[in-house]
Design a protein around this motif. Structure first.
Motif, PDB file in Angstrom:
ATOM      1  N   PRO A 185      -0.232   5.043 -15.264  1.00  0.00           N
ATOM      2  CA  PRO A 185       1.087   4.430 -15.452  1.00  0.00           C
ATOM      3  C   PRO A 185       1.411   3.387 -14.368  1.00  0.00           C
ATOM      4  CG  PRO A 185       1.249   6.786 -15.781  1.00  0.00           C
ATOM      5  CD  PRO A 185      -0.124   6.512 -15.256  1.00  0.00           C
ATOM      6  N   THR A 186       0.949   3.640 -13.142  1.00  0.00           N
ATOM      7  CA  THR A 186       1.185   2.679 -12.064  1.00  0.00           C
ATOM      8  C   THR A 186       0.463   1.366 -12.354  1.00  0.00           C
ATOM      9  OG1 THR A 186       1.363   4.495 -10.469  1.00  0.00           O
ATOM     10  CG2 THR A 186       0.953   2.291  -9.580  1.00  0.00           C
ATOM     11  N   LEU A 233       2.030  -4.972 -16.721  1.00  0.00           N
ATOM     12  CA  LEU A 233       3.176  -5.420 -17.516  1.00  0.00           C
ATOM     13  C   LEU A 233       4.095  -6.357 -16.738  1.00  0.00           C
ATOM     14  CD1 LEU A 233       4.112  -2.179 -19.513  1.00  0.00           C
ATOM     15  CD2 LEU A 233       3.008  -4.263 -20.363  1.00  0.00           C
ATOM     16  N   THR A 234       4.311  -6.073 -15.458  1.00  0.00           N
ATOM     17  CA  THR A 234       5.159  -6.981 -14.672  1.00  0.00           C
ATOM     18  C   THR A 234       4.492  -8.345 -14.509  1.00  0.00           C
ATOM     19  OG1 THR A 234       4.283  -6.113 -12.583  1.00  0.00           O
ATOM     20  CG2 THR A 234       6.360  -5.162 -13.401  1.00  0.00           C
ATOM     21  N   ALA A 235       3.170  -8.387 -14.407  1.00  0.00           N
ATOM     22  CA  ALA A 235       2.470  -9.674 -14.320  1.00  0.00           C
ATOM     23  C   ALA A 235       2.614 -10.450 -15.624  1.00  0.00           C
ATOM     24  CB  ALA A 235       1.000  -9.460 -13.989  1.00  0.00           C
ATOM     25  N   ILE A 294       0.842  -1.208   0.000  1.00  0.00           N
ATOM     26  CA  ILE A 294       0.000   0.000   0.000  1.00  0.00           C
ATOM     27  C   ILE A 294       0.873   1.253   0.000  1.00  0.00           C
ATOM     28  CG2 ILE A 294      -1.640   1.349   1.387  1.00  0.00           C
ATOM     29  CD1 ILE A 294      -2.848  -1.383   2.257  1.00  0.00           C
ATOM     30  N   GLY A 295       1.906   1.259   0.831  1.00  0.00           N
ATOM     31  CA  GLY A 295       2.816   2.405   0.872  1.00  0.00           C
ATOM     32  C   GLY A 295       3.501   2.625  -0.464  1.00  0.00           C
ATOM     33  N   LEU A 296       3.951   1.545  -1.111  1.00  0.00           N
ATOM     34  CA  LEU A 296       4.607   1.681  -2.417  1.00  0.00           C
ATOM     35  C   LEU A 296       3.627   2.154  -3.485  1.00  0.00           C
ATOM     36  CD1 LEU A 296       6.979  -1.420  -2.408  1.00  0.00           C
ATOM     37  CD2 LEU A 296       7.638   0.986  -2.371  1.00  0.00           C
ATOM     38  N   PHE A 297       2.395   1.638  -3.461  1.00  0.00           N
ATOM     39  CA  PHE A 297       1.396   2.112  -4.423  1.00  0.00           C
ATOM     40  C   PHE A 297       1.147   3.607  -4.271  1.00  0.00           C
ATOM     41  CE2 PHE A 297      -0.453  -2.285  -5.161  1.00  0.00           C
ATOM     42  CZ  PHE A 297      -0.187  -2.282  -6.510  1.00  0.00           C
ATOM     43  N   ILE A 298       1.055   4.071  -3.052  1.00  0.00           N
ATOM     44  CA  ILE A 298       0.822   5.492  -2.807  1.00  0.00           C
ATOM     45  C   ILE A 298       1.998   6.325  -3.303  1.00  0.00           C
ATOM     46  CG2 ILE A 298       0.590   7.236  -0.985  1.00  0.00           C
ATOM     47  CD1 ILE A 298      -1.071   5.118   0.575  1.00  0.00           C
ATOM     48  N   GLN A 299       3.220   5.887  -2.999  1.00  0.00           N
ATOM     49  CA  GLN A 299       4.410   6.631  -3.408  1.00  0.00           C
ATOM     50  C   GLN A 299       4.562   6.654  -4.929  1.00  0.00           C
ATOM     51  OE1 GLN A 299       6.612   8.426  -1.512  1.00  0.00           O
ATOM     52  NE2 GLN A 299       5.100   8.070   0.107  1.00  0.00           N
TER      53      GLN A 299
END
Length: 165
Positions: A29-30, A36-38, A15-20
């Protein structure tokens, strides 16, 4: 205790990384990066999994210890699960598990912590668990019955009904 910590910490980190990341580059883009990584991860898991399955078959054919190919296959499978889970932290760990050098280091670390009591290969039918009896080709006997189906010269040959005359 560690499992409970992981179930709490990993979603919080994600959650923290998604927010950042979402705040830095935006929502679409997120989400595109996650998608794309999946897709890339699925392709890598498929190709490396097929290669590791071939290594496992080779170890069985050559009667070598299959522990390492099995462990690599399990790590690749786990990497696939991590890469299909949305998130940057799980993707990073999943991609790390797809690097053969990382898997080898993880295997060595796990191997040093596990003590295998015994390992046997081959057919163990009708043997006690710790009996070591090696059977050779001379020990194989096949019982069977047969009938002579060669045609005698005095009987005329007739079509079987399955062929055209």
């Amino acid at each position: 205790m560690w499992l409970l910590f992981a179930f709490i910490a990993v979603p919080l980190i994600e959650i923290g990384l998604f927010i950042q990341v979402g705040g830095a580059i935006g929502l679409w883009p997120t989400l595109l990066i996650v998608l794309l990584t999946a897709m890339l991860g699925s392709w890598l898991v498929k190709s490396q999994g097929a290669r590791e399955l071939a290594n496992l078959r080779g170890s069985f054919n050559e009667l070598r210890d299959p522990t390492e190919p099995l462990a690599n296959g399990a790590m690749i499978l786990f990497a696939g699960a991590l890469l299909l889970t949305p998130g940057f932290f799980t993707d990073a760990f999943g991609f790390a598990l797809l690097v053969p050098q990382f898997r080898a280091a993880a295997f060595r670390a796990l191997k040093s912590r596990v003590n295998v009591q015994s390992f046997t290969m081959g057919g163990a039918e009708n043997h006690q668990p710790h009996e070591h009896h090696h059977r050779g080709p001379q020990d194989r006997v096949i019982d069977g019955e047969f009938s002579d189906v060669t045609q005698t010269h005095d009987s005329p040959r007739r079509p079987s009904g399955w062929t055209k005359h």
